[in-house]
Scaffold this motif. Structure first.
Motif, PDB file in Angstrom:
ATOM      1  N   ARG A 129       0.843  -1.312  -0.071  1.00  0.00           N
ATOM      2  CA  ARG A 129      -0.169   0.154  -0.069  1.00  0.00           C
ATOM      3  C   ARG A 129       0.805   1.213  -0.007  1.00  0.00           C
ATOM      4  O   ARG A 129       0.264   2.200  -0.768  1.00  0.00           O
ATOM      5  CB  ARG A 129      -0.965  -0.050   1.381  1.00  0.00           C
ATOM      6  CG  ARG A 129      -2.252  -0.619   0.993  1.00  0.00           C
ATOM      7  CD  ARG A 129      -3.212  -0.652   2.192  1.00  0.00           C
ATOM      8  NE  ARG A 129      -3.627  -1.972   2.651  1.00  0.00           N
ATOM      9  CZ  ARG A 129      -3.705  -2.439   3.929  1.00  0.00           C
ATOM     10  NH1 ARG A 129      -3.620  -1.385   4.759  1.00  0.00           N
ATOM     11  NH2 ARG A 129      -3.985  -3.497   3.909  1.00  0.00           N
ATOM     12  N   ARG A 130       1.892   1.185   0.843  1.00  0.00           N
ATOM     13  CA  ARG A 130       2.814   2.460   0.946  1.00  0.00           C
ATOM     14  C   ARG A 130       3.443   2.820  -0.658  1.00  0.00           C
ATOM     15  O   ARG A 130       3.361   3.975  -0.722  1.00  0.00           O
ATOM     16  CB  ARG A 130       3.928   2.391   1.914  1.00  0.00           C
ATOM     17  CG  ARG A 130       4.662   3.493   2.020  1.00  0.00           C
ATOM     18  CD  ARG A 130       5.985   3.286   3.355  1.00  0.00           C
ATOM     19  NE  ARG A 130       5.093   2.664   4.407  1.00  0.00           N
ATOM     20  CZ  ARG A 130       5.591   1.603   4.994  1.00  0.00           C
ATOM     21  NH1 ARG A 130       6.991   0.980   4.575  1.00  0.00           N
ATOM     22  NH2 ARG A 130       5.074   1.044   6.137  1.00  0.00           N
ATOM     23  N   CYS A 178       2.078   2.032  -3.233  1.00  0.00           N
ATOM     24  CA  CYS A 178       0.709   2.456  -4.076  1.00  0.00           C
ATOM     25  C   CYS A 178       0.590   3.889  -3.672  1.00  0.00           C
ATOM     26  O   CYS A 178       0.182   4.725  -4.720  1.00  0.00           O
ATOM     27  CB  CYS A 178      -0.379   1.581  -3.734  1.00  0.00           C
ATOM     28  SG  CYS A 178      -0.281  -0.208  -4.376  1.00  0.00           S
ATOM     29  N   ASP A 179       0.425   4.181  -2.656  1.00  0.00           N
ATOM     30  CA  ASP A 179       0.195   5.548  -1.972  1.00  0.00           C
ATOM     31  C   ASP A 179       1.188   6.469  -2.936  1.00  0.00           C
ATOM     32  O   ASP A 179       0.497   7.719  -3.494  1.00  0.00           O
ATOM     33  CB  ASP A 179       0.456   5.973  -0.675  1.00  0.00           C
ATOM     34  CG  ASP A 179      -0.510   5.240   0.311  1.00  0.00           C
ATOM     35  OD1 ASP A 179      -1.771   4.968  -0.212  1.00  0.00           O
ATOM     36  OD2 ASP A 179      -0.181   4.999   1.369  1.00  0.00           O
ATOM     37  N   ASP A 180       2.657   6.246  -2.919  1.00  0.00           N
ATOM     38  CA  ASP A 180       3.577   7.189  -3.479  1.00  0.00           C
ATOM     39  C   ASP A 180       3.000   7.173  -5.235  1.00  0.00           C
ATOM     40  O   ASP A 180       3.172   8.491  -5.788  1.00  0.00           O
ATOM     41  CB  ASP A 180       4.991   6.561  -3.434  1.00  0.00           C
ATOM     42  CG  ASP A 180       5.340   6.812  -2.108  1.00  0.00           C
ATOM     43  OD1 ASP A 180       4.603   7.514  -1.257  1.00  0.00           O
ATOM     44  OD2 ASP A 180       6.110   6.113  -1.744  1.00  0.00           O
ATOM     45  N   ALA A 195       0.048   9.377  -5.446  1.00  0.00           N
ATOM     46  CA  ALA A 195       0.350  10.675  -5.572  1.00  0.00           C
ATOM     47  C   ALA A 195       1.083  11.391  -6.332  1.00  0.00           C
ATOM     48  O   ALA A 195       0.977  12.592  -6.896  1.00  0.00           O
ATOM     49  CB  ALA A 195       1.134  11.019  -3.911  1.00  0.00           C
ATOM     50  N   LEU A 232      -7.376   8.895  -7.820  1.00  0.00           N
ATOM     51  CA  LEU A 232      -7.047   9.133  -6.286  1.00  0.00           C
ATOM     52  C   LEU A 232      -8.411   8.734  -5.724  1.00  0.00           C
ATOM     53  O   LEU A 232      -8.377   7.912  -4.577  1.00  0.00           O
ATOM     54  CB  LEU A 232      -6.723  10.470  -6.130  1.00  0.00           C
ATOM     55  CG  LEU A 232      -6.633  11.046  -4.663  1.00  0.00           C
ATOM     56  CD1 LEU A 232      -5.566  10.400  -4.085  1.00  0.00           C
ATOM     57  CD2 LEU A 232      -6.480  12.589  -4.603  1.00  0.00           C
ATOM     58  N   TRP A 274      -8.548   5.105  -5.569  1.00  0.00           N
ATOM     59  CA  TRP A 274      -7.599   4.428  -4.665  1.00  0.00           C
ATOM     60  C   TRP A 274      -8.083   4.633  -3.237  1.00  0.00           C
ATOM     61  O   TRP A 274      -7.778   3.707  -2.446  1.00  0.00           O
ATOM     62  CB  TRP A 274      -6.181   5.253  -5.072  1.00  0.00           C
ATOM     63  CG  TRP A 274      -5.430   4.586  -4.028  1.00  0.00           C
ATOM     64  CD1 TRP A 274      -4.569   5.511  -3.087  1.00  0.00           C
ATOM     65  CD2 TRP A 274      -4.741   3.466  -3.627  1.00  0.00           C
ATOM     66  NE1 TRP A 274      -3.735   4.776  -2.112  1.00  0.00           N
ATOM     67  CE2 TRP A 274      -3.658   3.648  -2.489  1.00  0.00           C
ATOM     68  CE3 TRP A 274      -4.766   2.180  -4.211  1.00  0.00           C
ATOM     69  CZ2 TRP A 274      -3.129   2.468  -1.921  1.00  0.00           C
ATOM     70  CZ3 TRP A 274      -4.321   1.185  -3.665  1.00  0.00           C
ATOM     71  CH2 TRP A 274      -3.341   1.175  -2.582  1.00  0.00           C
ATOM     72  N   GLN A 275      -8.675   5.821  -2.941  1.00  0.00           N
ATOM     73  CA  GLN A 275      -8.881   6.012  -1.494  1.00  0.00           C
ATOM     74  C   GLN A 275     -10.284   5.049  -1.122  1.00  0.00           C
ATOM     75  O   GLN A 275     -10.284   4.551   0.004  1.00  0.00           O
ATOM     76  CB  GLN A 275      -9.607   7.605  -1.172  1.00  0.00           C
ATOM     77  CG  GLN A 275      -8.115   8.528  -1.209  1.00  0.00           C
ATOM     78  CD  GLN A 275      -8.544   9.790  -1.403  1.00  0.00           C
ATOM     79  OE1 GLN A 275      -9.891  10.330  -1.681  1.00  0.00           O
ATOM     80  NE2 GLN A 275      -7.594  10.715  -0.951  1.00  0.00           N
ATOM     81  N   ARG A 326      -8.241   1.384  -1.222  1.00  0.00           N
ATOM     82  CA  ARG A 326      -6.969   1.192  -0.338  1.00  0.00           C
ATOM     83  C   ARG A 326      -6.849   0.089   0.726  1.00  0.00           C
ATOM     84  O   ARG A 326      -5.978  -0.559   0.802  1.00  0.00           O
ATOM     85  CB  ARG A 326      -6.494   2.583   0.309  1.00  0.00           C
ATOM     86  CG  ARG A 326      -5.272   2.366   0.620  1.00  0.00           C
ATOM     87  CD  ARG A 326      -4.841   3.815   1.443  1.00  0.00           C
ATOM     88  NE  ARG A 326      -3.343   3.523   1.796  1.00  0.00           N
ATOM     89  CZ  ARG A 326      -2.797   3.340   2.879  1.00  0.00           C
ATOM     90  NH1 ARG A 326      -3.841   2.539   3.844  1.00  0.00           N
ATOM     91  NH2 ARG A 326      -1.437   3.312   3.234  1.00  0.00           N
ATOM     92  N   THR A 327      -8.011   0.251   1.808  1.00  0.00           N
ATOM     93  CA  THR A 327      -8.011  -0.640   2.874  1.00  0.00           C
ATOM     94  C   THR A 327      -8.200  -2.197   2.326  1.00  0.00           C
ATOM     95  O   THR A 327      -7.926  -2.946   3.330  1.00  0.00           O
ATOM     96  CB  THR A 327      -8.903  -0.315   3.906  1.00  0.00           C
ATOM     97  OG1 THR A 327     -10.115  -0.267   3.451  1.00  0.00           O
ATOM     98  CG2 THR A 327      -8.455   1.218   4.407  1.00  0.00           C
TER      99      THR A 327
END
Length: 110
Positions: free
Chosen positions: A35-36, A38-40, A43, A67, A70-71, A74-75
């Motif tokens: 996930r981390r 993917c966050d990058d 972004a 975005l 993804w939000q 994400r979980t």
């Protein structure tokens, strides 16, 4: 922007390649991204593609839509094997093009 690629790209995505709405061809490079990471990527503005066999879904999202989707999921993204029962879980993979840009492809499992 959201685009439904299911009719034209379903088989290609299963085989590890995909052509975006702008004609850019992407190939699978990884399938178990955390996930981390993917966050990058999100972004930085990479497109997000949802690929869900059971639902016949192959949806391309870019810009603000990427975005937002993804939000939403994400979980439910896991870098481990999905649970055999329960809600949809997603494995994230990085797909790359010869031109350099990447996309994040999320494969759904239930």
């Amino acid at each position: 922007m959201k685009a439904d690629l299911a009719d034209a790209q379903w088989t290609a995505a299963s085989e590890g390649h995909l052509t975006g709405p702008d004609g850019t061809r992407f190939v699978r490079r990884s399938t178990k991204t955390k996930r981390r990471t993917c966050d990058d990527l999100v972004a930085r503005g990479v497109p997000v593609v949802l690929f869900y066999f059971a639902g016949g879904q192959l949806d391309w999202h870019d810009g603000p839509d990427a975005l937002a989707v993804w939000q939403t999921v994400r979980t439910a993204v896991t870098s481990q094997e999905p649970k055999p029962k329960g809600p949809v879980e997603w494995n994230a993979g990085i797909w790359e093009s010869d031109e350099g840009p990447s996309l994040l492809l999320l494969t759904g499992h239930c």
